[in-house]
Scaffold this motif. Sequence first.
Motif, PDB file in Angstrom:
ATOM      1  N   LEU A 221       0.807  -1.012   0.021  1.00 53.25           N
ATOM      2  CA  LEU A 221       0.109   0.047  -0.085  1.00 53.25           C
ATOM      3  C   LEU A 221       1.012   1.013   0.076  1.00 53.25           C
ATOM      4  CD1 LEU A 221      -2.782   1.143   0.131  1.00 53.25           C
ATOM      5  CD2 LEU A 221      -2.798   1.091   2.575  1.00 53.25           C
ATOM      6  N   GLN A 222       1.853   1.107   0.828  1.00 56.16           N
ATOM      7  CA  GLN A 222       2.908   2.316   0.754  1.00 56.16           C
ATOM      8  C   GLN A 222       3.505   2.504  -0.508  1.00 56.16           C
ATOM      9  OE1 GLN A 222       6.329   1.525   2.966  1.00 56.16           O
ATOM     10  NE2 GLN A 222       6.743   3.752   3.432  1.00 56.16           N
ATOM     11  N   GLU A 223       3.797   1.399  -1.201  1.00 59.18           N
ATOM     12  CA  GLU A 223       4.679   1.669  -2.382  1.00 59.18           C
ATOM     13  C   GLU A 223       3.785   2.362  -3.385  1.00 59.18           C
ATOM     14  OE1 GLU A 223       5.953  -1.460  -5.839  1.00 59.18           O
ATOM     15  OE2 GLU A 223       6.908  -1.849  -3.947  1.00 59.18           O
ATOM     16  N   ASP A 224       2.395   1.769  -3.582  1.00 60.32           N
ATOM     17  CA  ASP A 224       1.372   2.349  -4.565  1.00 60.32           C
ATOM     18  C   ASP A 224       1.205   3.954  -4.321  1.00 60.32           C
ATOM     19  OD1 ASP A 224       1.228   0.028  -5.805  1.00 60.32           O
ATOM     20  OD2 ASP A 224      -0.520  -0.748  -4.811  1.00 60.32           O
ATOM     21  N   LEU A 225       0.913   4.289  -3.067  1.00 62.53           N
ATOM     22  CA  LEU A 225       0.771   5.597  -2.721  1.00 62.53           C
ATOM     23  C   LEU A 225       2.083   6.578  -2.812  1.00 62.53           C
ATOM     24  CD1 LEU A 225      -1.933   5.141   0.322  1.00 62.53           C
ATOM     25  CD2 LEU A 225      -2.212   5.648  -2.111  1.00 62.53           C
ATOM     26  N   ILE A 226       3.045   6.248  -2.498  1.00 59.09           N
ATOM     27  CA  ILE A 226       4.065   7.070  -2.773  1.00 59.09           C
ATOM     28  C   ILE A 226       4.437   7.069  -4.095  1.00 59.09           C
ATOM     29  CG2 ILE A 226       6.718   7.154  -2.239  1.00 59.09           C
ATOM     30  CD1 ILE A 226       5.229   7.750   0.222  1.00 59.09           C
ATOM     31  N   THR A 227       4.087   6.146  -4.906  1.00 58.43           N
ATOM     32  CA  THR A 227       4.617   6.118  -6.346  1.00 58.43           C
ATOM     33  C   THR A 227       3.337   6.972  -7.133  1.00 58.43           C
ATOM     34  OG1 THR A 227       5.292   3.669  -6.406  1.00 58.43           O
ATOM     35  CG2 THR A 227       4.791   4.932  -8.426  1.00 58.43           C
ATOM     36  N   THR A 228       2.044   7.091  -6.315  1.00 54.08           N
ATOM     37  CA  THR A 228       1.198   7.919  -6.927  1.00 54.08           C
ATOM     38  C   THR A 228       1.761   9.522  -6.629  1.00 54.08           C
ATOM     39  OG1 THR A 228      -0.638   6.306  -6.428  1.00 54.08           O
ATOM     40  CG2 THR A 228      -1.138   8.566  -6.638  1.00 54.08           C
ATOM     41  N   ILE A 229       2.403   9.402  -5.500  1.00 55.68           N
ATOM     42  CA  ILE A 229       2.725  11.065  -5.177  1.00 55.68           C
ATOM     43  C   ILE A 229       3.896  11.283  -6.133  1.00 55.68           C
ATOM     44  CG2 ILE A 229       3.969  12.401  -3.322  1.00 55.68           C
ATOM     45  CD1 ILE A 229       2.269  10.776  -1.162  1.00 55.68           C
ATOM     46  N   PHE A 230       4.501  10.486  -6.481  1.00 56.31           N
ATOM     47  CA  PHE A 230       5.764  10.806  -7.336  1.00 56.31           C
ATOM     48  C   PHE A 230       4.973  11.097  -8.783  1.00 56.31           C
ATOM     49  CE2 PHE A 230       8.193   8.924 -10.896  1.00 56.31           C
ATOM     50  CZ  PHE A 230       8.911  10.066 -11.084  1.00 56.31           C
ATOM     51  N   ASN A 231       4.216  10.444  -9.311  1.00 56.32           N
ATOM     52  CA  ASN A 231       3.546  10.856 -10.545  1.00 56.32           C
ATOM     53  C   ASN A 231       2.840  12.184 -10.438  1.00 56.32           C
ATOM     54  OD1 ASN A 231       4.003   8.065 -11.300  1.00 56.32           O
ATOM     55  ND2 ASN A 231       2.025   7.289 -10.620  1.00 56.32           N
ATOM     56  N   LEU A 232       2.014  12.351  -9.457  1.00 60.76           N
ATOM     57  CA  LEU A 232       1.355  13.746  -9.202  1.00 60.76           C
ATOM     58  C   LEU A 232       2.481  14.980  -8.996  1.00 60.76           C
ATOM     59  CD1 LEU A 232      -1.153  12.459  -6.738  1.00 60.76           C
ATOM     60  CD2 LEU A 232      -1.777  13.141  -8.948  1.00 60.76           C
ATOM     61  N   SER A 233       3.458  14.412  -8.545  1.00 56.76           N
ATOM     62  CA  SER A 233       4.478  15.721  -8.273  1.00 56.76           C
ATOM     63  C   SER A 233       5.100  16.280  -9.791  1.00 56.76           C
ATOM     64  CB  SER A 233       5.732  15.039  -7.703  1.00 56.76           C
ATOM     65  OG  SER A 233       6.418  14.349  -8.284  1.00 56.76           O
ATOM     66  N   ILE A 234       5.036  15.506 -10.906  1.00 54.69           N
ATOM     67  CA  ILE A 234       5.418  15.825 -12.085  1.00 54.69           C
ATOM     68  C   ILE A 234       4.513  17.029 -12.629  1.00 54.69           C
ATOM     69  CG2 ILE A 234       5.711  14.904 -14.674  1.00 54.69           C
ATOM     70  CD1 ILE A 234       6.091  12.193 -13.328  1.00 54.69           C
ATOM     71  N   HIS A 235       3.329  16.995 -12.148  1.00 58.36           N
ATOM     72  CA  HIS A 235       2.424  18.114 -12.803  1.00 58.36           C
ATOM     73  C   HIS A 235       2.814  19.509 -12.202  1.00 58.36           C
ATOM     74  CE1 HIS A 235      -1.073  20.265 -13.896  1.00 58.36           C
ATOM     75  NE2 HIS A 235      -1.242  19.534 -14.688  1.00 58.36           N
ATOM     76  N   GLU A 236       3.158  20.478 -12.953  1.00 53.12           N
ATOM     77  CA  GLU A 236       3.476  21.694 -12.356  1.00 53.12           C
ATOM     78  C   GLU A 236       2.605  22.298 -11.242  1.00 53.12           C
ATOM     79  OE1 GLU A 236       7.177  23.666 -12.474  1.00 53.12           O
ATOM     80  OE2 GLU A 236       6.834  21.952 -13.936  1.00 53.12           O
ATOM     81  N   ASN A 237       1.568  22.171 -11.391  1.00 53.26           N
ATOM     82  CA  ASN A 237       0.497  22.793 -10.542  1.00 53.26           C
ATOM     83  C   ASN A 237       0.497  22.330  -9.144  1.00 53.26           C
ATOM     84  OD1 ASN A 237       0.090  24.791 -12.603  1.00 53.26           O
ATOM     85  ND2 ASN A 237      -2.125  23.935 -13.077  1.00 53.26           N
ATOM     86  N   ASN A 238       0.991  20.932  -9.121  1.00 53.88           N
ATOM     87  CA  ASN A 238       1.009  20.330  -7.834  1.00 53.88           C
ATOM     88  C   ASN A 238       2.264  20.498  -6.925  1.00 53.88           C
ATOM     89  OD1 ASN A 238      -1.636  19.061  -8.357  1.00 53.88           O
ATOM     90  ND2 ASN A 238      -0.459  17.282  -9.280  1.00 53.88           N
ATOM     91  N   LYS A 239       3.317  21.012  -7.579  1.00 48.49           N
ATOM     92  CA  LYS A 239       4.408  21.040  -6.801  1.00 48.49           C
ATOM     93  C   LYS A 239       4.254  21.910  -5.537  1.00 48.49           C
ATOM     94  CE  LYS A 239       7.375  20.264 -10.841  1.00 48.49           C
ATOM     95  NZ  LYS A 239       7.763  18.909 -10.732  1.00 48.49           N
TER      96      LYS A 239
END
Length: 449
Positions: A221-239
Amino acid sequence: MAEAGVLETMQRTMTKETELKKELEKLVQTILVEEDYRVEVTDEAMRILSVLKELKFKKSSKVVDNTVIPEEFICPISKKIMNDPVVLATGQTYDRPFIQRLLNEGHRTCPQTQQVISHTFLTPNHLVQEMISKWRKERGIELPKPLVDDDVHTDADRVYLKSLLEKMSSSLSDQKEAAKELRLITKKKPSFRALFSDSTDAIPQLLNPLSPGRANTHPDLQEDLITTIFNLSIHENNKQLFAENPHVIPLLVESVRSGTIETRSNAAAALFSLSSLDSNKLIIGKAGALNPLIGLLEEGHPPAMKDAALAIFNLCLVLENKVRAVQEGAVRVILKKIMDCILVDELLATLAILTSQQEAVQEMGLLGAVPCLIDIIRESSSERNKENCAAILHTICLNDRTKWRAVMEEEKANATLSILAEHGTSRAKRKANGILKILNRAASITHTL
């Protein structure tokens, strides 16, 4: 142009089919009416039936580059192989751009079954997607470019995201299922990354299953959610949004320390991504990220080392983090990796940045940096690496005269710095000449004495 060719081919096929049916009708009539018909008539009828069967098969299954496409890969709307298969409420699978267009136009019936659909959620059909990807790969057929702008999100996307985030407060099995889907969909669809910046509740909901200090209780669960955060961090508006949330950075720092190696690597990658903003560099540094990042680099897991190295480099672009990195032992770890020929390009750049710190320069001298730097200048084919080595060596020579002798001996034996001063990059030439001047002054003083 291509579509016109397809239509022309279809028309020719239909004309041929009509002619064959007329011919077959005459032959069948002969067989039925004439008792003494020739055997050749039957043979011809069977041949035409075989041709008609082949034409029917080609009509029912599409062809790409003479390759028959399985029916289940074809979108019922576009009649083409699907790029992004999704399941409608009725259970039918369509290519997302085409079914989404119908939904956006207000259609609320399934094109296949004509049933009224109960909701407009579009669920990714990962099984069909995987089958299509494998089929394409085996035949060398490239994936077509998406037909719609991936950054445009729809009301259906919002509703689907909301349903996934609501599962984060449900049972553990629901949380794991939703986390896995969020990981996949945020990787594949930029539109879902953009949705997070539209909602103030999205981040707390996403992080709900991960308790501070116990984030690795359920490693998958941790791996999936941390990877999701990484994916989301790519979007400029999310940084900025993610970095300023009081829970995100501490969670990433904790996850760099503990979790699966993929979790730790992706947590480091997320910190690297978020640190592209200068304001975030300070937030991440204050949160204590450098210590676990340096530890991850030192451990030596190949996938994780580069993410850690890049994050450390980015963070050290601000003064406060340079001080922190040196205090946390970055010089020792980085120099050891360089001596072991690991991530030399990335780590030399970081070491060059750290030479602005007196403590770092002293430590480099004590740890045997000078022979290592000289070897790279003499043997490396990378102009950038030579340049960074010259810059580091110049700073060491300015601050530690006990290292002059080793540099002088190298210069006498191989003229390493003279060659760099003549053939290096403009910065490398400046630094090499600066070192040579120091050496010449030292020689002059020694000669005078």
